[in-house]
Design an enzyme around this catalytic site. Sequence first.
Site, PDB file in Angstrom:
ATOM      1  N   SER A  34     -13.697 -75.462   9.512  1.00 34.41           N
ATOM      2  CA  SER A  34     -14.927 -74.732   9.216  1.00 34.41           C
ATOM      3  C   SER A  34     -14.677 -73.445   8.437  1.00 34.41           C
ATOM      4  CB  SER A  34     -15.671 -74.415  10.521  1.00 34.41           C
ATOM      5  OG  SER A  34     -14.848 -73.659  11.406  1.00 34.41           O
ATOM      6  N   THR A  35     -13.575 -72.745   8.709  1.00 38.32           N
ATOM      7  CA  THR A  35     -13.320 -71.492   7.999  1.00 38.32           C
ATOM      8  C   THR A  35     -12.831 -71.763   6.584  1.00 38.32           C
ATOM      9  OG1 THR A  35     -12.682 -70.554  10.141  1.00 38.32           O
ATOM     10  CG2 THR A  35     -12.250 -69.224   8.198  1.00 38.32           C
ATOM     11  N   ALA A  89      -6.467 -71.990  10.993  1.00 37.31           N
ATOM     12  CA  ALA A  89      -5.468 -72.121  12.049  1.00 37.31           C
ATOM     13  C   ALA A  89      -6.182 -72.235  13.382  1.00 37.31           C
ATOM     14  CB  ALA A  89      -4.523 -70.927  12.064  1.00 37.31           C
ATOM     15  N   ASP A  90      -5.638 -73.058  14.260  1.00 41.53           N
ATOM     16  CA  ASP A  90      -6.174 -73.141  15.618  1.00 41.53           C
ATOM     17  C   ASP A  90      -5.744 -71.925  16.428  1.00 41.53           C
ATOM     18  OD1 ASP A  90      -7.188 -75.631  14.918  1.00 41.53           O
ATOM     19  OD2 ASP A  90      -5.387 -76.662  15.581  1.00 41.53           O
ATOM     20  N   GLY A 102      -6.213 -79.221  14.751  1.00 41.40           N
ATOM     21  CA  GLY A 102      -7.456 -79.502  15.456  1.00 41.40           C
ATOM     22  C   GLY A 102      -8.327 -80.499  14.733  1.00 41.40           C
ATOM     23  N   GLY A 103      -8.193 -80.545  13.412  1.00 40.29           N
ATOM     24  CA  GLY A 103      -8.936 -81.510  12.604  1.00 40.29           C
ATOM     25  C   GLY A 103      -8.132 -82.742  12.255  1.00 40.29           C
ATOM     26  N   GLU A 109      -1.744 -80.988   5.489  1.00 44.10           N
ATOM     27  CA  GLU A 109      -1.822 -79.534   5.371  1.00 44.10           C
ATOM     28  C   GLU A 109      -0.434 -78.921   5.251  1.00 44.10           C
ATOM     29  OE1 GLU A 109      -5.911 -78.570   7.884  1.00 44.10           O
ATOM     30  OE2 GLU A 109      -4.015 -78.776   8.938  1.00 44.10           O
ATOM     31  N   LYS A 127      -8.696 -66.693  17.130  1.00 44.60           N
ATOM     32  CA  LYS A 127      -7.497 -67.498  16.841  1.00 44.60           C
ATOM     33  C   LYS A 127      -6.211 -66.684  16.906  1.00 44.60           C
ATOM     34  CE  LYS A 127     -10.207 -70.972  15.890  1.00 44.60           C
ATOM     35  NZ  LYS A 127     -11.529 -70.346  15.856  1.00 44.60           N
TER      36      LYS A 127
END
Length: 230
Positions: A34-35, A89-90, A102-103, A109, A127
């Site tokens: 999302s970010t 980043a998680d 997380g995705g 990545e 985070k």
Amino acid sequence: MKTTGGTDDQKRRAGERAAEAVEDGDVVGLGTGSTAAYAIRALGRAVDDGLDVVGVPTSFDSRHLAREVGVRVGSLEGVDGIDLAIDGADQFDTQLAAIKGGGAAHAREKVVAAVADRLVLVADPSKSAETLSRSVPLEILPDARPAVERDVVDLDGVPTLRRAEHKDGPVVTDNGNLILDCEFGPIDDPAGLASSLASVPGVVEHGLFVDLADAAYVGTDDGVEVRTAD
């Protein structure tokens, strides 16, 4: 298992600030989440204003969004290198070691991050941590699951197969593999654990990103904090 926390405004500020670091003619690694999506949308607006960039996506979602907002999409095979990668980043620590995945896109990545001249993490304050402690995602070959689980337990980890939220069965990555989320408690030595996980047969990639990030842009209620390793 996407992470939650932080506000949309905080994420937007971080993503948009990172997009401002992109220069005309750059090849940009487009992260997932999302970010990072806010950064991709900001790049789309900059392209509308005349910026010439090529984006290298790390997932189906980032590729789709880039095309939707008008960012020209390329591939690792089609570019000579990557000037800047922008990714979420998680969790990340004071040395900018990070947990990602997380995705379920951390394998691609990490390749993009390793190729890039610079990696900028974009995140909200939730985070940030003194010590990494979230579960570490492992992308694994499906047939290797029992063996990988045994090796994770030998490393004092607790593996859990990630289940899909809106379908029966497990999460399947863009690469056709499975995800194990592995709890290790506080991770005092991210580099050591990363090395151990990388040596496990059947692990395609782990979600520990060590010595890859150059800066973290952390969106706050008032602006953006730019952090570097202590």
